[in-house]
Design an enzyme around this catalytic site. Structure first.
Site, PDB file in Angstrom:
ATOM      1  N   ASP A  51      60.505 -27.898 -75.673  1.00 19.94           N
ATOM      2  CA  ASP A  51      59.327 -27.928 -75.137  1.00 19.94           C
ATOM      3  C   ASP A  51      59.165 -27.177 -73.724  1.00 19.94           C
ATOM      4  OD1 ASP A  51      56.392 -28.987 -74.592  1.00 19.94           O
ATOM      5  OD2 ASP A  51      57.536 -30.322 -73.544  1.00 19.94           O
ATOM      6  N   ASP A  65      56.254 -27.760 -70.768  1.00 14.29           N
ATOM      7  CA  ASP A  65      55.815 -28.592 -69.666  1.00 14.29           C
ATOM      8  C   ASP A  65      56.392 -29.874 -69.592  1.00 14.29           C
ATOM      9  OD1 ASP A  65      53.376 -27.291 -68.414  1.00 14.29           O
ATOM     10  OD2 ASP A  65      52.932 -26.872 -70.481  1.00 14.29           O
TER      11      ASP A  65
END
Length: 253
Positions: A22, A24
């Site tokens: 991922d 963020d």
């Protein structure tokens, strides 16, 4: 090793492992989409409520995320400048990135966010010339407006799933291949639920929603607070001093 194609670019240099992650709140210390929603949109309280609706299966991530970003009417170019000033890199990620380059471990960002923002932030945080594949959503104009005008942009989802971007779809291009590399994933929140069961080892950020979900669903994982511990664990797995099954220790503190 499985066959290399345009669908599996991370296999290009016959790597010993692939690190899916991922972006963020995982590579960065704060989530750019949360930051926009909290400060430019309808605020933190409503956002946290929507995240809980996703976490406990009451709402699809795609719908909650659309609602969050639709509350932001700041022009897109202004959003990017605001994020550039406020989003910082995880303190251990630069060292992990250097290690990955030295050891032929490609990084593939699988993000529920938007590619133009991720690219801009990587330019700002790593410097231009970074070599990381991004698979993410995009940005589109709203109602024929220019995206750099008030209320002029919206998210353009990657696929038609309930996630908007189902991260498992990219990982599964690799997971079924004969002789494939070891596969890792790192994440922190509800956008990572589709990826959580798909790799050999899941790193879940401590004190975040992904840990709660993994414990509820009995999904093996190990927590991290920054990328320093991720780097050390990957080194030990690839040099054979740590078995994958022994690495999935759950909450470490």
């Amino acid at each position: 090793m499985g066959s290399i194609s345009s669908e599996t670019p991370a296999l290009r240099n016959n790597p010993p492992a692939i690190f899916f992650t991922d972006f963020d709140g995982t590579i960065t210390t704060a989530d750019s989409n949360d930051f926009m929603t909290d400060n430019l949109g309808f605020g933190k309280e409503k956002r946290v409520g929507l995240n809980k609706d996703v976490l406990y299966g009451r709402m699809a991530f795609r719908d909650s995320f659309q609602e969050m970003l639709d509350s932001v009417d700041t022009p897109f170019n202004e959003c990017k400048e605001i994020l550039k000033k406020n989003i910082k890199l995880d303190p251990g990620f630069k060292d992990f990135y250097a290690w990955s380059r030295e050891n032929n471990v490609p990084i593939v960002i699988l993000s529920g966010g938007m590619t133009p923002i991720i690219s801009m932030l990587l330019d700002n945080l790593l410097g231009e010339g970074w070599d990381i594949q991004i698979v993410s959503n995009d940005v589109q104009s709203r109602d024929g407006k220019d995206i750099n005008t008030k209320g002029g942009w919206s998210i353009k989802f990657h696929d038609e799933t309930d996630f908007g971007h189902d991260k498992s779809l990219e990982i599964r291009k690799y997971s079924g291949l004969e002789g494939r590399p070891t596969m890792f994933y790192a994440g922190d929140g509800v956008s990572d639920l589709s990826a959580a069961k798909e790799t050999d080892l899941l790193f879940a950020k401590a004190d975040k929603d992904l840990v709660t979900w993994c414990e509820n669903e009995k999904v093996p994982f190990v927590t991290f607070r920054d990328w320093t511990s991720i780097t050390q664990t990957c080194k030990e797995i690839l040099d054979g001093s740590l078995a994958l099954k022994d690495a999935a220790k759950g909450r470490l503190d």
